[in-house]
Design a protein around this motif. Structure first.
Motif, PDB file in Angstrom:
ATOM      1  N   GLN A 575       0.832  -1.206   0.000  1.00  0.00           N
ATOM      2  CA  GLN A 575       0.000   0.000   0.000  1.00  0.00           C
ATOM      3  C   GLN A 575       0.870   1.260   0.000  1.00  0.00           C
ATOM      4  O   GLN A 575       0.569   2.233  -0.712  1.00  0.00           O
ATOM      5  CB  GLN A 575      -0.923  -0.016   1.212  1.00  0.00           C
ATOM      6  CG  GLN A 575      -2.017  -1.079   1.140  1.00  0.00           C
ATOM      7  CD  GLN A 575      -2.785  -1.211   2.443  1.00  0.00           C
ATOM      8  OE1 GLN A 575      -2.403  -0.634   3.460  1.00  0.00           O
ATOM      9  NE2 GLN A 575      -3.864  -1.989   2.422  1.00  0.00           N
ATOM     10  N   GLU A 576       1.929   1.260   0.793  1.00  0.00           N
ATOM     11  CA  GLU A 576       2.822   2.414   0.824  1.00  0.00           C
ATOM     12  C   GLU A 576       3.484   2.624  -0.533  1.00  0.00           C
ATOM     13  O   GLU A 576       3.625   3.762  -1.007  1.00  0.00           O
ATOM     14  CB  GLU A 576       3.882   2.219   1.908  1.00  0.00           C
ATOM     15  CG  GLU A 576       3.322   2.244   3.326  1.00  0.00           C
ATOM     16  CD  GLU A 576       4.385   1.901   4.360  1.00  0.00           C
ATOM     17  OE1 GLU A 576       5.507   1.511   3.946  1.00  0.00           O
ATOM     18  OE2 GLU A 576       4.105   2.016   5.573  1.00  0.00           O
ATOM     19  N   THR A 577       3.884   1.522  -1.162  1.00  0.00           N
ATOM     20  CA  THR A 577       4.508   1.624  -2.486  1.00  0.00           C
ATOM     21  C   THR A 577       3.521   2.157  -3.513  1.00  0.00           C
ATOM     22  O   THR A 577       3.855   2.985  -4.377  1.00  0.00           O
ATOM     23  CB  THR A 577       5.033   0.249  -2.921  1.00  0.00           C
ATOM     24  OG1 THR A 577       5.927  -0.253  -1.927  1.00  0.00           O
ATOM     25  CG2 THR A 577       5.760   0.343  -4.251  1.00  0.00           C
ATOM     26  N   THR A 578       2.258   1.698  -3.430  1.00  0.00           N
ATOM     27  CA  THR A 578       1.224   2.159  -4.369  1.00  0.00           C
ATOM     28  C   THR A 578       1.005   3.668  -4.235  1.00  0.00           C
ATOM     29  O   THR A 578       0.887   4.394  -5.230  1.00  0.00           O
ATOM     30  CB  THR A 578      -0.093   1.408  -4.107  1.00  0.00           C
ATOM     31  OG1 THR A 578       0.133   0.011  -4.239  1.00  0.00           O
ATOM     32  CG2 THR A 578      -1.163   1.841  -5.096  1.00  0.00           C
ATOM     33  N   VAL A 579       0.951   4.148  -3.005  1.00  0.00           N
ATOM     34  CA  VAL A 579       0.759   5.589  -2.775  1.00  0.00           C
ATOM     35  C   VAL A 579       1.929   6.375  -3.352  1.00  0.00           C
ATOM     36  O   VAL A 579       1.745   7.422  -4.003  1.00  0.00           O
ATOM     37  CB  VAL A 579       0.608   5.866  -1.268  1.00  0.00           C
ATOM     38  CG1 VAL A 579       0.606   7.376  -0.999  1.00  0.00           C
ATOM     39  CG2 VAL A 579      -0.675   5.238  -0.740  1.00  0.00           C
ATOM     40  N   MET A 580       3.161   5.882  -3.153  1.00  0.00           N
ATOM     41  CA  MET A 580       4.335   6.570  -3.680  1.00  0.00           C
ATOM     42  C   MET A 580       4.318   6.625  -5.201  1.00  0.00           C
ATOM     43  O   MET A 580       4.627   7.656  -5.800  1.00  0.00           O
ATOM     44  CB  MET A 580       5.604   5.869  -3.197  1.00  0.00           C
ATOM     45  CG  MET A 580       5.871   6.017  -1.699  1.00  0.00           C
ATOM     46  SD  MET A 580       7.328   5.100  -1.176  1.00  0.00           S
ATOM     47  CE  MET A 580       8.589   5.882  -2.177  1.00  0.00           C
ATOM     48  N   GLN A 582       1.623   6.474  -7.171  1.00  0.00           N
ATOM     49  CA  GLN A 582       0.565   7.379  -7.600  1.00  0.00           C
ATOM     50  C   GLN A 582       0.986   8.841  -7.452  1.00  0.00           C
ATOM     51  O   GLN A 582       0.705   9.676  -8.309  1.00  0.00           O
ATOM     52  CB  GLN A 582      -0.702   7.109  -6.779  1.00  0.00           C
ATOM     53  CG  GLN A 582      -1.366   5.777  -7.108  1.00  0.00           C
ATOM     54  CD  GLN A 582      -2.542   5.487  -6.202  1.00  0.00           C
ATOM     55  OE1 GLN A 582      -2.732   6.163  -5.173  1.00  0.00           O
ATOM     56  NE2 GLN A 582      -3.343   4.483  -6.566  1.00  0.00           N
ATOM     57  N   GLN A 583       1.679   9.162  -6.354  1.00  0.00           N
ATOM     58  CA  GLN A 583       2.143  10.521  -6.152  1.00  0.00           C
ATOM     59  C   GLN A 583       3.179  10.916  -7.195  1.00  0.00           C
ATOM     60  O   GLN A 583       3.193  12.049  -7.684  1.00  0.00           O
ATOM     61  CB  GLN A 583       2.733  10.659  -4.746  1.00  0.00           C
ATOM     62  CG  GLN A 583       1.704  10.577  -3.640  1.00  0.00           C
ATOM     63  CD  GLN A 583       2.349  10.632  -2.262  1.00  0.00           C
ATOM     64  OE1 GLN A 583       3.569  10.562  -2.131  1.00  0.00           O
ATOM     65  NE2 GLN A 583       1.513  10.772  -1.229  1.00  0.00           N
ATOM     66  N   THR A 584       4.042   9.957  -7.565  1.00  0.00           N
ATOM     67  CA  THR A 584       5.065  10.237  -8.577  1.00  0.00           C
ATOM     68  C   THR A 584       4.432  10.530  -9.924  1.00  0.00           C
ATOM     69  O   THR A 584       4.805  11.485 -10.620  1.00  0.00           O
ATOM     70  CB  THR A 584       6.041   9.046  -8.683  1.00  0.00           C
ATOM     71  OG1 THR A 584       6.625   8.801  -7.412  1.00  0.00           O
ATOM     72  CG2 THR A 584       7.139   9.349  -9.699  1.00  0.00           C
TER      73      THR A 584
END
Length: 587
Positions: A575-580, A582-584
């Motif tokens: 989940q943390e990787t997915t958020v990163m 998406q933000q990128t």
């Protein structure tokens, strides 16, 4: 510019040497306990499991010393012979088996009994000068029930596993002792011959190995064929590279070498404990250079009508990458494989599946060796044996960097760098050995002759081992040493320092240095009591496949909390990787 660079390098080297000297002064030193003279050209040492005797291989043969008195109690000598390898194991309470290899590649089996050494068997007798066989490695199983010899002859290499007639040899040794005591008894004792349990060669590629044939074969043959193809392709690529580089080395003609480990029973096959209740090995695992597969062969099979036919492996452990090095845990349940591309895979023989696959941090060097680190459990409850306990590995790279790995079923693996790649080639470790009676400590010997104990948990040097000022560590690139686990003692060979003046010829001889860890206050906090030998520990007994499955389900139930925790952590990271990500992309 070049002058400035040399000066800078010199100054940096001097500063590093000063820092190392200051660090060394702060670190305590373990004093030498005692020393004694060694026979000429002592090339190898080995201790018996009970810690009572020390065997030495040297010019002219081998000898057995009593550890308590440091006196030679027996020797076997032969002209024009030099021992290069020796091993010692307890065959009975008063009898010990010795395995040796000499400088001509001849392997022998001896017995030490009643203060005498007897030659029981010569493994590779040269019968034909044109077909001279050379023993590359020779290993005795603990207890002396089996011996494994890697033999080379005319470019071919194979592994022969011998079954030794231990009971018959013990009776014959008693007979030899009686003849020695009673002069009226005459006649030489005829020793019972060792039997070949199995002969294993490298996997061969069938003549017809087309894709259509591979589709119709079983999975075992399919993996062996693919392994043979991969090895052949690698050799062809190496030969092409050498040809392009102008080298003359013919890698296609180089034989495939093997590495083997004896395996005790761990309940992998129903009823295999009944077949070998005495604690002797039940199988041998083998891998060949350039191979991706670890092969396991049972040792207690009934003889077949066609002894010349090479046996097929009973178990095949496939790996994605080429195997570089291997190690087996003390109980032999876990097999660790160091693979290419900095991967470590640990197989659990009991469950038949990988315990963990770990990627060590990116490195420019391949593995040189693996070793299990001994962490003795605090609980003596037998149920803890089946729990998903942590195991610990030490991984040594060829460039000198060392990593430690902790892993367990249902838990996240942890990799830690213990030491970085040494800047000075003299600081490269030649020995990095876990000390079984010192928890979390390893013995390190460097090319420059420095010896010290290192705390692999806290990454700190515990103490230095310093020889006398008049001597240096002998052959630091290949130290001659032995660890006595029962007596908690290190035996290591030292030679006279050429820069020191000697008063007599005797002073020039090699010395056996003895460091007694158990008597030192420096490392008393790390001392642990050794458990029973793996051969004496309670075995896993399954009479049926149903019992084995039930135990596996019990293991799964015991580790459910750990596995759920690991799954939760994995989802959190995803989940943390997915958020990163998406933000990128959003930015």
């Amino acid at each position: 510019m070049s002058t400035y660079t040399r000066k800078d390098t010199t100054d940096s080297g001097m500063e590093a040497a000063c820092r190392a000297e200051k660090s060394r002064k702060k670190t305590p030193t373990l004093e030498l306990s005692s020393a004694t003279q060694l026979p000429e050209s002592t090339n190898c040492l080995a201790c018996s499991e009970d810690g009572r005797y020390l065997s030495l291989g040297h010019v002219g043969g081998l000898s057995v010393w009593c550890v308590s008195s440091l006196m030679c109690v027996a020797e076997w000598l032969q002209d024009n012979l030099e021992m290069t390898s020796v091993q010692m194991t307890s065959m009975a309470e008063t009898a010990y088996l010795l395995g040796s290899v000499d400088d001509m590649g001849v392997a022998r089996v001896f017995a030490y009994h009643s203060e005498a050494i007897h030659l029981l068997s010569v493994i590779n007798i040269m019968e034909d000068i044109n077909r001279r066989s050379v023993c590359l490695t020779f290993e005795l199983s603990e207890g002396g029930d089996y011996g494994a010899a890697s033999i080379s002859c005319n470019g071919a290499v194979w592994l022969k596993v011998y079954h030794f007639p231990s009971e018959a040899w013990l009776k014959e040794l008693e007979m030899a002792a009686s003849q020695k005591q009673d002069p009226n008894l005459s006649g030489d004792v005829k020793w019972s011959p060792a039997a070949v349990a199995t002969k294993i060669g490298p996997p061969k590629t069938p003549a017809d190995s087309s894709l259509e044939v591979l589709r119709t074969t079983d999975i075992l043959t399919h993996c062996l064929v693919l392994d043979g193809h991969t090895s052949s392709r690698q050799q062809e690529e190496e030969q092409s590279f050498n040809t392009d580089a102008g080298k003359t080395k013919e890698t296609n003609d180089s034989p495939r070498l093997c590495t083997q480990h004896f395996l005790l029973s761990c309940g992998q096959f129903p009823g295999d404990n009944k077949a070998n209740s005495a604690g002797a090995p039940v199988a041998v695992c083998v891998w060949w250079s350039g191979s991706h597969n670890l092969l396991q062969y049972l040792l207690h099979k009934t003889p077949r009508n066609k002894p010349d036919v090479e046996p097929l492996p009973d178990v095949l452990w496939p790996n994605a990458n080429e195997i570089i090095c291997s190690a087996v845990s003390r109980c032999t349940r876990f097999i660790a494989l160091g693979l290419s591309d900095a991967l470590v895979c640990v197989w659990d023989r009991h469950s038949g599946s990988p315990l963990s696959v770990v990627s060590v941090s990116a490195t420019d060097s391949v593995f040189s060796r693996l070793q299990f680190v001994d962490y003795w459990p605090l609980s003596t409850d037998d149920s803890q044996t089946f729990a998903a306990g942590e195991i610990h590995l030490m991984v040594v790279n060829k460039n000198g960097a060392i990593h430690t790995i902790s892993m367990g079923r249902g838990t996240e693996s942890c990799t830690m760098q213990l030491t970085e790649r040494p800047k000075d080639s003299g600081d490269l470790p030649t020995i990095t050995a876990s000390v079984p009676f010192l928890q979390g400590l390893s013995l390190v010997v460097q090319r420059n002759g420095k010896m010290f104990l290192q705390d692999i948990i806290n990454k700190a040097t515990v103490c230095f081992l310093i020889p006398p000022a008049s001597h240096l560590l002998a052959t630091p690139c290949h130290p001659v040493y032995a660890l006595n686990a029962k007596q908690q003692t290190l035996f290591i060979r030292g030679d006279q320092d050429p820069s020191c003046n000697t008063s007599s010829k005797g002073d020039c001889q090699s010395q056996l240095f003895i460091f007694q860890f158990g008597k030192s206050d420096i490392i008393k906090q790390f001392t642990v009591s050794l458990p029973d030998s793996p051969r004496q520990q309670k075995a896993f007994n399954f009479d049926t496949l149903e019992e084995a499955c039930n135990l596996y389900l019990q293991q799964r139930a015991l580790s459910v909390d750990e596995r759920n925790k690991a799954i939760t952590q994995t989802w959190k990271k995803l989940q943390e990787t997915t958020v990163m990500v998406q933000q990128t992309h959003g930015s």
